[in-house]
Design an enzyme around this catalytic site. Structure first.
Site, PDB file in Angstrom:
ATOM      1  N   ARG A  84      23.480  32.644  -6.792  1.00  0.00           N
ATOM      2  CA  ARG A  84      24.475  33.646  -7.185  1.00  0.00           C
ATOM      3  C   ARG A  84      24.772  34.640  -6.073  1.00  0.00           C
ATOM      4  O   ARG A  84      25.701  35.435  -6.184  1.00  0.00           O
ATOM      5  CB  ARG A  84      23.981  34.423  -8.413  1.00  0.00           C
ATOM      6  CG  ARG A  84      23.850  33.590  -9.672  1.00  0.00           C
ATOM      7  CD  ARG A  84      23.366  34.445 -10.831  1.00  0.00           C
ATOM      8  NE  ARG A  84      22.068  35.043 -10.533  1.00  0.00           N
ATOM      9  CZ  ARG A  84      21.481  35.954 -11.309  1.00  0.00           C
ATOM     10  NH1 ARG A  84      22.098  36.384 -12.399  1.00  0.00           N
ATOM     11  NH2 ARG A  84      20.289  36.442 -10.991  1.00  0.00           N
ATOM     12  N   ASP A  88      28.136  30.999 -10.240  1.00  0.00           N
ATOM     13  CA  ASP A  88      27.768  31.773 -11.418  1.00  0.00           C
ATOM     14  C   ASP A  88      27.723  30.800 -12.593  1.00  0.00           C
ATOM     15  O   ASP A  88      28.733  30.182 -12.941  1.00  0.00           O
ATOM     16  CB  ASP A  88      28.797  32.878 -11.663  1.00  0.00           C
ATOM     17  CG  ASP A  88      28.401  33.805 -12.809  1.00  0.00           C
ATOM     18  OD1 ASP A  88      27.665  33.353 -13.707  1.00  0.00           O
ATOM     19  OD2 ASP A  88      28.839  34.965 -12.809  1.00  0.00           O
ATOM     20  N   LEU A  89      26.560  30.658 -13.220  1.00  0.00           N
ATOM     21  CA  LEU A  89      26.406  29.684 -14.300  1.00  0.00           C
ATOM     22  C   LEU A  89      27.335  29.974 -15.468  1.00  0.00           C
ATOM     23  O   LEU A  89      27.652  29.076 -16.258  1.00  0.00           O
ATOM     24  CB  LEU A  89      24.953  29.661 -14.794  1.00  0.00           C
ATOM     25  CG  LEU A  89      23.900  29.194 -13.791  1.00  0.00           C
ATOM     26  CD1 LEU A  89      22.524  29.240 -14.430  1.00  0.00           C
ATOM     27  CD2 LEU A  89      24.209  27.789 -13.317  1.00  0.00           C
ATOM     28  N   HIS A 114       3.524  18.671  -9.044  1.00  0.00           N
ATOM     29  CA  HIS A 114       3.228  18.455  -7.632  1.00  0.00           C
ATOM     30  C   HIS A 114       1.800  17.970  -7.392  1.00  0.00           C
ATOM     31  O   HIS A 114       1.519  17.382  -6.343  1.00  0.00           O
ATOM     32  CB  HIS A 114       3.535  19.706  -6.808  1.00  0.00           C
ATOM     33  CG  HIS A 114       2.593  20.841  -7.030  1.00  0.00           C
ATOM     34  ND1 HIS A 114       2.750  21.757  -8.042  1.00  0.00           N
ATOM     35  CD2 HIS A 114       1.479  21.226  -6.357  1.00  0.00           C
ATOM     36  CE1 HIS A 114       1.786  22.646  -7.997  1.00  0.00           C
ATOM     37  NE2 HIS A 114       0.998  22.351  -6.984  1.00  0.00           N
ATOM     38  N   LYS A 140      -0.258  14.804  -4.402  1.00  0.00           N
ATOM     39  CA  LYS A 140      -1.281  15.129  -3.406  1.00  0.00           C
ATOM     40  C   LYS A 140      -1.964  13.867  -2.899  1.00  0.00           C
ATOM     41  O   LYS A 140      -2.239  12.936  -3.656  1.00  0.00           O
ATOM     42  CB  LYS A 140      -2.298  16.110  -3.991  1.00  0.00           C
ATOM     43  CG  LYS A 140      -1.737  17.521  -4.179  1.00  0.00           C
ATOM     44  CD  LYS A 140      -2.783  18.465  -4.726  1.00  0.00           C
ATOM     45  CE  LYS A 140      -2.246  19.894  -4.815  1.00  0.00           C
ATOM     46  NZ  LYS A 140      -2.060  20.517  -3.504  1.00  0.00           N
ATOM     47  N   GLU A 163      -8.089  29.470  -8.658  1.00  0.00           N
ATOM     48  CA  GLU A 163      -7.282  30.278  -7.749  1.00  0.00           C
ATOM     49  C   GLU A 163      -7.953  31.628  -7.516  1.00  0.00           C
ATOM     50  O   GLU A 163      -8.523  32.212  -8.450  1.00  0.00           O
ATOM     51  CB  GLU A 163      -5.887  30.502  -8.327  1.00  0.00           C
ATOM     52  CG  GLU A 163      -5.085  29.245  -8.582  1.00  0.00           C
ATOM     53  CD  GLU A 163      -3.747  29.559  -9.219  1.00  0.00           C
ATOM     54  OE1 GLU A 163      -2.773  29.763  -8.467  1.00  0.00           O
ATOM     55  OE2 GLU A 163      -3.677  29.619 -10.454  1.00  0.00           O
ATOM     56  N   ASP A 223       0.385  27.035 -18.585  1.00  0.00           N
ATOM     57  CA  ASP A 223       0.774  26.996 -17.178  1.00  0.00           C
ATOM     58  C   ASP A 223       0.066  25.895 -16.402  1.00  0.00           C
ATOM     59  O   ASP A 223       0.646  25.313 -15.482  1.00  0.00           O
ATOM     60  CB  ASP A 223       0.476  28.356 -16.526  1.00  0.00           C
ATOM     61  CG  ASP A 223       1.069  28.483 -15.135  1.00  0.00           C
ATOM     62  OD1 ASP A 223       2.227  28.064 -14.949  1.00  0.00           O
ATOM     63  OD2 ASP A 223       0.381  29.010 -14.246  1.00  0.00           O
ATOM     64  N   HIS A 243      -0.811  20.066 -15.276  1.00  0.00           N
ATOM     65  CA  HIS A 243      -1.611  19.638 -14.127  1.00  0.00           C
ATOM     66  C   HIS A 243      -2.941  19.002 -14.530  1.00  0.00           C
ATOM     67  O   HIS A 243      -3.276  17.894 -14.089  1.00  0.00           O
ATOM     68  CB  HIS A 243      -1.901  20.831 -13.211  1.00  0.00           C
ATOM     69  CG  HIS A 243      -0.682  21.454 -12.607  1.00  0.00           C
ATOM     70  ND1 HIS A 243       0.425  20.724 -12.253  1.00  0.00           N
ATOM     71  CD2 HIS A 243      -0.395  22.746 -12.288  1.00  0.00           C
ATOM     72  CE1 HIS A 243       1.334  21.540 -11.742  1.00  0.00           C
ATOM     73  NE2 HIS A 243       0.864  22.763 -11.763  1.00  0.00           N
ATOM     74  N   LYS A 278      -7.438  32.218 -12.800  1.00  0.00           N
ATOM     75  CA  LYS A 278      -6.978  33.099 -11.725  1.00  0.00           C
ATOM     76  C   LYS A 278      -8.067  34.117 -11.405  1.00  0.00           C
ATOM     77  O   LYS A 278      -8.921  34.426 -12.228  1.00  0.00           O
ATOM     78  CB  LYS A 278      -5.682  33.796 -12.123  1.00  0.00           C
ATOM     79  CG  LYS A 278      -4.492  32.845 -12.197  1.00  0.00           C
ATOM     80  CD  LYS A 278      -3.199  33.594 -12.379  1.00  0.00           C
ATOM     81  CE  LYS A 278      -2.001  32.642 -12.299  1.00  0.00           C
ATOM     82  NZ  LYS A 278      -1.854  32.053 -10.953  1.00  0.00           N
TER      83      LYS A 278
END
Length: 485
Positions: A47, A90-91, A174, A178, A212, A231, A236, A336
């Site tokens: 945008r 602009d969507l 992702h 790996k 993490e 998450d 994952h 985390k």
């Protein structure tokens, strides 16, 4: 190896953090390695009020810092920049998608639409693409999270599926790209050594950890409405578990691999809500110290509610109800602000049934396979050997598969591999809809129980999470790998 044909890679969210840190650096590395067809183009969409020159200046400032350790080859960078165009969009304006269609008219080959945006924009973007005929001869890449629960995930998949066929949809995870995950497949299915041992008779337990050191950073608003279970676990960790536990596919084509992963996900033992406290631990970090630096509590992070009950740590005991794995506990863990940044799979083999060499040969974990995904990517096999000197004294030794030492070629980053697979139409490393549904169905009882119960257990930042996670393993006569060391 160069991509098979010409392509146009359209990057929605072209000024966003994911584009700058992962996607454009991965495309640059593929370009520098000669893996992109010379006629391939990259069209960034955002945008921001920029012309092409302004966008390229933005790319120069924000992408170069995230290129791999090998650094920037200025000649390769200059030719990579030549591939990039910019379209302000602009969507909410249908005419802007007409402008995008016009910008793509002279481009040949396959079109890839990468949606590096929030999931709330997936459906509007897909409808707008279809309204101007851009869903034909195209592939669409969807980033996680794909929904908040099974119902919202199905709603997104239904809407996208009305516009794109399943074979056009690439749901990216992702971790599946790996190098050690790829080598796990090679190790299991390319060698006769491990297959006879890869079963309940010889495996005591399996641990999968994604830890993490970072907190929520600038993602407090997003994370406080998501949590570690959505998450990290639903995608994952369950994807890694399915790769570890799957049966040998009859080939490595996309549906053969994904069929076997799906069978694992459907064989996960359902969790009775009454037993969740025994097999699931959730935690939330409080203030602590990581590598000598004081860090704040989760509840004081920007964008987080002060009375938040969102979990930043999850540990689970998982069982697979099939002949290969019945009775073998799989321990999954993510969090985390933990003591280290590490992602690894630990396969603990059973001790020998009888030892004439002393008690050390009978201890749990004497034989184990450790597949390290990050920060360094290695596979290490632990076994026992005699110490030099008198007597039959045994000590743990290990055999290393250190990719950077054995192979002269540099390792391909996960996003680079996966983007090349999208461009070339290879679906094996992407998540199919029925896999995603099976994963959501399995985690939903935990989500529902936690939503109705009290707050997560506290743990200090810089530790390995709540003590309850260690106690859960202790009940099975084992411990997390770092606790043993």
């Amino acid at each position: 190896m160069q991509t098979d044909s010409s392509f146009t890679f359209v990057l929605f969210g072209g000024t966003g953090d994911l584009s700058m840190r992962k996607i454009l650096p991965a495309l640059y590395e593929a370009h520098r390695a000669g893996m992109l067809a010379a006629s391939g183009k990259i069209v960034a969409v955002a945008r921001h009020e920029e012309d092409r020159a302004g966008y390229l200046q933005w790319v120069n400032e924000h992408v170069k810092a995230h290129v791999a350790k090998s650094g920037i080859d200025e000649n390769a960078w200059a030719s990579f920049i030549d591939r990039i165009e910019y379209v302000k969009l602009d969507l909410g304006k249908a005419e802007d998608f007409v402008k995008l269609r016009d910008a793509l008219q002279d481009q040949s080959g396959t079109r890839v639409f990468y949606l590096a945006t929030g999931p709330s924009l997936f459906v509007p973007i897909c409808h707008a693409l279809a309204s101007v005929g851009l869903n034909e001869n195209a592939r669409i890449v969807l980033e996680k999270p794909l929904g908040y629960d099974l119902r919202s995930s199905n709603a997104i998949n239904d809407a996208v599926g009305e516009i794109f066929a399943e074979e056009q949809i690439y749901r990216i995870d992702h971790y599946l790209g790996k190098e050690p995950v790829q080598n796990l497949l090679a190790l299991r299915f390319g060698n006769a050594l491990f297959e006879p041992l890869w079963r309940r008779e010889w495996v005591e337990s399996i641990q999968i950890t994604i830890a993490e050191e970072l907190g929520v950073e600038a993602r407090g608003d997003f994370y406080d409405n998501t949590g570690a279970l959505r998450d990290m676990v639903q995608n994952h960790l369950l994807q890694l578990l399915s790769i570890v536990a799957m049966e040998p596919p009859h080939s490595m084509d996309s549906d053969s691999v994904r069929d076997e992963k799906l069978r694992v996900l459907r064989a996960l033992k359902p969790i009775d809500p009454r037993d969740i406290s025994k097999v699931a631990v959730r935690g939330q970090y409080h203030a602590g110290v990581i590598r000598g630096t004081s860090v704040p509590a989760y509840a004081t992070e920007h964008g987080v509610k002060t009375d938040s009950a969102t979990e930043t740590f999850v540990a689970l005991k998982v069982e697979i109800e099939n002949w290969r794995w019945a009775g073998v506990p799989f321990f999954l863990r993510t969090g985390k602000r933990l003591a280290d940044r590490v992602a690894e799979i630990v396969v603990n083999f059973r001790a020998v049934p009888h030892s004439a060499l002393g008690a050390s040969a009978l201890r749990a974990g004497a034989n184990r396979l450790v597949i390290r995904l990050q920060p360094n990517e290695t596979i290490r096999l632990y076994c026992l050997a005699k110490k030099p000197g008198e007597g039959m004294n045994l000590s743990s030794v290990h055999l290393d598969l250190a990719f950077d030492q054995f192979f002269k070629e540099g390792q391909m980053e996960a996003y680079q591999r996966l983007l090349l697979d999208v461009i070339n139409g290879r679906l094996a490393l992407f998540v199919r809809r029925d896999e995603q549904e099976a994963a959501w169905k399995w985690v939903e009882p935990i989500l529902n129980e936690w939503a109705a119960s009290g707050k997560p257990k506290p743990y200090a930042a810089g530790t390995w999470g709540p003590a309850a996670a260690s106690a859960m393993l202790a009940q099975h006569g084992t411990c997390w790998l770092e606790e043993e060391n």
